[in-house]
Design a protein around this motif. Structure first.
Motif, PDB file in Angstrom:
ATOM      1  N   UNK A 123       0.839  -1.207   0.000  1.00 35.73           N
ATOM      2  CA  UNK A 123       0.000   0.000   0.000  1.00 35.73           C
ATOM      3  C   UNK A 123       0.870   1.253   0.000  1.00 35.73           C
ATOM      4  N   UNK A 124       1.908   1.250   0.813  1.00 37.42           N
ATOM      5  CA  UNK A 124       2.789   2.419   0.897  1.00 37.42           C
ATOM      6  C   UNK A 124       3.488   2.676  -0.440  1.00 37.42           C
ATOM      7  N   UNK A 125       3.916   1.602  -1.091  1.00 38.83           N
ATOM      8  CA  UNK A 125       4.560   1.735  -2.397  1.00 38.83           C
ATOM      9  C   UNK A 125       3.578   2.284  -3.426  1.00 38.83           C
ATOM     10  N   UNK A 126       2.341   1.794  -3.379  1.00 38.87           N
ATOM     11  CA  UNK A 126       1.334   2.262  -4.329  1.00 38.87           C
ATOM     12  C   UNK A 126       0.978   3.724  -4.068  1.00 38.87           C
ATOM     13  N   UNK A 127       0.926   4.114  -2.797  1.00 37.94           N
ATOM     14  CA  UNK A 127       0.663   5.512  -2.446  1.00 37.94           C
ATOM     15  C   UNK A 127       1.758   6.410  -3.005  1.00 37.94           C
ATOM     16  N   UNK A 128       3.011   5.997  -2.845  1.00 36.80           N
ATOM     17  CA  UNK A 128       4.137   6.771  -3.363  1.00 36.80           C
ATOM     18  C   UNK A 128       4.091   6.850  -4.883  1.00 36.80           C
ATOM     19  N   UNK A 129       3.706   5.735  -5.522  1.00 35.66           N
ATOM     20  CA  UNK A 129       3.618   5.714  -6.982  1.00 35.66           C
ATOM     21  C   UNK A 129       2.534   6.665  -7.476  1.00 35.66           C
ATOM     22  N   UNK A 130       1.421   6.731  -6.741  1.00 35.39           N
ATOM     23  CA  UNK A 130       0.333   7.635  -7.120  1.00 35.39           C
ATOM     24  C   UNK A 130       0.782   9.088  -7.035  1.00 35.39           C
TER      25      UNK A 130
END
Length: 206
Positions: A123-130
Protein backbone atom coordinates in the motif's frame (compact mmCIF):
# COMPACT_ATOMS: atom_id res chain seq x y z
CA UNK A 1 -7.50 39.29 2.25
CA UNK A 2 -8.56 35.68 2.79
CA UNK A 3 -10.94 34.02 0.37
CA UNK A 4 -13.53 31.33 0.86
CA UNK A 5 -14.14 28.56 -1.63
CA UNK A 6 -15.12 24.94 -2.12
CA UNK A 7 -12.79 22.05 -2.82
CA UNK A 8 -13.34 20.28 -6.13
CA UNK A 9 -11.66 17.51 -8.14
CA UNK A 10 -9.86 16.35 -5.01
CA UNK A 11 -7.51 13.40 -5.61
CA UNK A 12 -6.83 11.92 -2.19
CA UNK A 13 -4.25 9.42 -3.52
CA UNK A 14 -2.10 12.25 -4.85
CA UNK A 15 -3.10 14.76 -2.17
CA UNK A 16 -4.22 17.68 -4.30
CA UNK A 17 -7.20 19.26 -5.99
CA UNK A 18 -8.65 22.67 -6.79
CA UNK A 19 -10.70 25.31 -5.04
CA UNK A 20 -13.30 27.59 -6.59
CA UNK A 21 -13.90 30.85 -4.70
CA UNK A 22 -17.41 31.59 -3.42
CA UNK A 23 -19.03 34.22 -5.60
CA UNK A 24 -16.89 33.47 -8.65
CA UNK A 25 -13.31 34.06 -9.63
CA UNK A 26 -10.21 32.10 -10.59
CA UNK A 27 -9.85 28.51 -9.44
CA UNK A 28 -6.65 27.72 -7.54
CA UNK A 29 -4.54 24.62 -7.09
CA UNK A 30 -4.54 23.30 -3.51
CA UNK A 31 -2.17 20.70 -2.02
CA UNK A 32 -2.65 18.74 1.19
CA UNK A 33 0.52 20.34 2.61
CA UNK A 34 -1.18 23.74 2.41
CA UNK A 35 -3.74 22.75 5.05
CA UNK A 36 -2.91 24.04 8.50
CA UNK A 37 -5.08 21.30 10.10
CA UNK A 38 -4.20 17.71 9.27
CA UNK A 39 -6.70 15.70 11.35
CA UNK A 40 -9.24 15.67 8.52
CA UNK A 41 -8.68 14.91 4.85
CA UNK A 42 -10.57 17.19 2.46
CA UNK A 43 -13.26 15.92 0.11
CA UNK A 44 -15.09 17.52 -2.79
CA UNK A 45 -17.48 20.19 -1.56
CA UNK A 46 -15.60 21.11 1.63
CA UNK A 47 -15.74 24.83 2.41
CA UNK A 48 -12.29 26.29 3.07
CA UNK A 49 -10.65 29.66 3.60
CA UNK A 50 -7.28 30.41 2.05
CA UNK A 51 -4.75 32.98 0.92
CA UNK A 52 -4.37 33.27 -2.83
CA UNK A 53 -0.85 33.13 -4.21
CA UNK A 54 0.87 32.08 -7.44
CA UNK A 55 3.67 29.72 -8.32
CA UNK A 56 6.70 30.32 -10.54
CA UNK A 57 4.62 29.71 -13.65
CA UNK A 58 2.01 32.26 -12.62
CA UNK A 59 -0.66 29.72 -11.73
CA UNK A 60 -2.97 30.46 -8.82
CA UNK A 61 -2.19 28.44 -5.67
CA UNK A 62 -4.06 28.28 -2.34
CA UNK A 63 -1.87 28.83 0.74
CA UNK A 64 -2.50 28.62 4.50
CA UNK A 65 -5.69 26.64 3.93
CA UNK A 66 -8.16 26.14 6.76
CA UNK A 67 -11.50 24.42 6.95
CA UNK A 68 -14.24 27.05 7.22
CA UNK A 69 -16.62 26.13 10.02
CA UNK A 70 -15.40 22.54 9.83
CA UNK A 71 -15.01 21.88 13.57
CA UNK A 72 -17.76 19.24 13.54
CA UNK A 73 -16.12 17.40 10.66
CA UNK A 74 -12.75 17.54 12.32
CA UNK A 75 -14.19 16.18 15.56
CA UNK A 76 -15.90 13.30 13.78
CA UNK A 77 -12.73 12.49 11.86
CA UNK A 78 -10.71 12.45 15.08
CA UNK A 79 -13.20 10.09 16.73
CA UNK A 80 -13.19 7.71 13.76
CA UNK A 81 -9.41 7.68 13.40
CA UNK A 82 -8.72 4.93 16.05
CA UNK A 83 -11.30 2.58 14.47
CA UNK A 84 -8.75 0.76 12.33
CA UNK A 85 -6.35 0.17 15.22
CA UNK A 86 -9.13 -1.01 17.55
CA UNK A 87 -10.66 -3.33 14.94
CA UNK A 88 -7.34 -4.95 14.08
CA UNK A 89 -6.37 -5.26 17.75
CA UNK A 90 -9.64 -7.00 18.60
CA UNK A 91 -9.16 -9.40 15.69
CA UNK A 92 -5.67 -10.45 16.82
CA UNK A 93 -6.83 -10.80 20.44
CA UNK A 94 -9.70 -13.02 19.29
CA UNK A 95 -7.32 -14.99 17.09
CA UNK A 96 -4.93 -15.51 20.02
CA UNK A 97 -7.80 -16.76 22.21
CA UNK A 98 -8.99 -19.10 19.45
CA UNK A 99 -5.43 -20.40 19.05
CA UNK A 100 -5.32 -21.35 22.73
CA UNK A 101 -8.85 -22.79 22.84
CA UNK A 102 -8.55 -24.87 19.67
CA UNK A 103 -4.84 -25.63 20.19
CA UNK A 104 -3.99 -24.11 16.83
CA UNK A 105 -0.41 -23.66 15.61
CA UNK A 106 1.08 -20.26 16.44
CA UNK A 107 2.10 -20.03 12.80
CA UNK A 108 -1.49 -18.97 12.07
CA UNK A 109 -0.96 -15.70 13.93
CA UNK A 110 2.44 -15.37 12.31
CA UNK A 111 0.90 -15.75 8.86
CA UNK A 112 -1.54 -12.91 9.50
CA UNK A 113 1.21 -10.70 10.90
CA UNK A 114 3.64 -11.32 8.04
CA UNK A 115 0.97 -10.98 5.35
CA UNK A 116 -0.31 -7.78 6.97
CA UNK A 117 3.18 -6.26 7.05
CA UNK A 118 3.71 -7.14 3.39
CA UNK A 119 0.31 -5.68 2.49
CA UNK A 120 1.03 -2.45 4.37
CA UNK A 121 4.32 -2.08 2.48
CA UNK A 122 2.58 -2.67 -0.87
CA UNK A 123 0.00 0.00 0.00
CA UNK A 124 2.79 2.42 0.90
CA UNK A 125 4.56 1.74 -2.40
CA UNK A 126 1.33 2.26 -4.33
CA UNK A 127 0.66 5.51 -2.45
CA UNK A 128 4.14 6.77 -3.36
CA UNK A 129 3.62 5.71 -6.98
CA UNK A 130 0.33 7.64 -7.12
CA UNK A 131 2.01 10.79 -5.83
CA UNK A 132 4.98 10.50 -8.21
CA UNK A 133 3.00 9.43 -11.27
CA UNK A 134 4.71 6.03 -11.49
CA UNK A 135 3.18 2.68 -12.40
CA UNK A 136 0.51 1.66 -9.89
CA UNK A 137 -0.15 -1.64 -8.14
CA UNK A 138 -3.34 -3.23 -9.59
CA UNK A 139 -6.31 -3.09 -7.23
CA UNK A 140 -6.81 -6.82 -7.83
CA UNK A 141 -3.38 -7.41 -6.24
CA UNK A 142 -4.32 -5.34 -3.18
CA UNK A 143 -7.56 -7.30 -2.83
CA UNK A 144 -5.74 -10.62 -3.21
CA UNK A 145 -3.34 -9.68 -0.41
CA UNK A 146 -6.30 -8.81 1.82
CA UNK A 147 -8.07 -12.06 0.97
CA UNK A 148 -5.11 -14.27 1.93
CA UNK A 149 -4.81 -12.63 5.34
CA UNK A 150 -3.31 -9.19 4.83
CA UNK A 151 -6.55 -7.27 5.42
CA UNK A 152 -5.48 -6.02 8.90
CA UNK A 153 -2.40 -4.40 7.35
CA UNK A 154 -4.54 -3.05 4.51
CA UNK A 155 -6.97 -1.44 6.95
CA UNK A 156 -4.17 0.21 8.91
CA UNK A 157 -2.60 1.43 5.66
CA UNK A 158 -5.89 2.95 4.54
CA UNK A 159 -6.26 4.82 7.83
CA UNK A 160 -2.62 5.76 8.35
CA UNK A 161 -1.63 6.52 4.76
CA UNK A 162 -5.07 7.80 3.67
CA UNK A 163 -4.83 5.52 0.66
CA UNK A 164 -7.84 3.93 -1.04
CA UNK A 165 -9.98 4.97 1.94
CA UNK A 166 -12.42 7.18 -0.01
CA UNK A 167 -12.93 5.18 -3.20
CA UNK A 168 -16.31 3.51 -2.63
CA UNK A 169 -15.89 0.80 -5.27
CA UNK A 170 -12.54 -0.23 -3.79
CA UNK A 171 -13.94 -0.19 -0.24
CA UNK A 172 -16.77 -2.53 -1.23
CA UNK A 173 -14.25 -4.94 -2.73
CA UNK A 174 -11.99 -4.64 0.30
CA UNK A 175 -14.69 -5.46 2.84
CA UNK A 176 -15.79 -8.41 0.72
CA UNK A 177 -12.25 -9.80 1.03
CA UNK A 178 -12.39 -9.27 4.81
CA UNK A 179 -15.68 -11.15 5.03
CA UNK A 180 -14.37 -13.93 2.79
CA UNK A 181 -11.17 -14.29 4.80
CA UNK A 182 -12.98 -14.34 8.16
CA UNK A 183 -15.51 -16.83 6.80
CA UNK A 184 -12.65 -19.04 5.63
CA UNK A 185 -11.01 -18.82 9.05
CA UNK A 186 -14.30 -19.72 10.71
CA UNK A 187 -14.69 -22.70 8.37
CA UNK A 188 -11.23 -23.95 9.27
CA UNK A 189 -11.97 -23.66 12.99
CA UNK A 190 -15.43 -25.23 12.99
CA UNK A 191 -15.27 -28.08 10.47
CA UNK A 192 -13.15 -31.22 10.37
CA UNK A 193 -12.22 -30.64 6.73
CA UNK A 194 -11.22 -27.09 7.54
CA UNK A 195 -9.20 -28.11 10.58
CA UNK A 196 -7.39 -30.77 8.55
CA UNK A 197 -6.66 -28.17 5.87
CA UNK A 198 -5.27 -25.81 8.51
CA UNK A 199 -3.04 -28.58 9.82
CA UNK A 200 -1.82 -29.27 6.29
CA UNK A 201 -0.86 -25.60 5.85
CA UNK A 202 0.93 -25.59 9.22
CA UNK A 203 3.04 -28.62 8.19
CA UNK A 204 4.12 -26.82 5.01
CA UNK A 205 5.57 -23.94 7.02
CA UNK A 206 9.02 -24.61 8.53
Amino acid sequence: MRLQGRVTHWNDDKGFGFVYPIGGGQKAFVHIKAFSQSSYRPVDGDLISYDLSSDQKGRYVAKDVRFAGGDAKLTRAYKLKPFGTIFVSMFFISLAIATMVFHLPLTLIGLYLVTSIVTYIVYAIDKSAAQDGRRRTPESTLHLLSFVGGWPGALLAQKKLHHKSRKMEFQVGYWLTVIANCWGLGWMLTTKAGYDFLGYIAKMIP
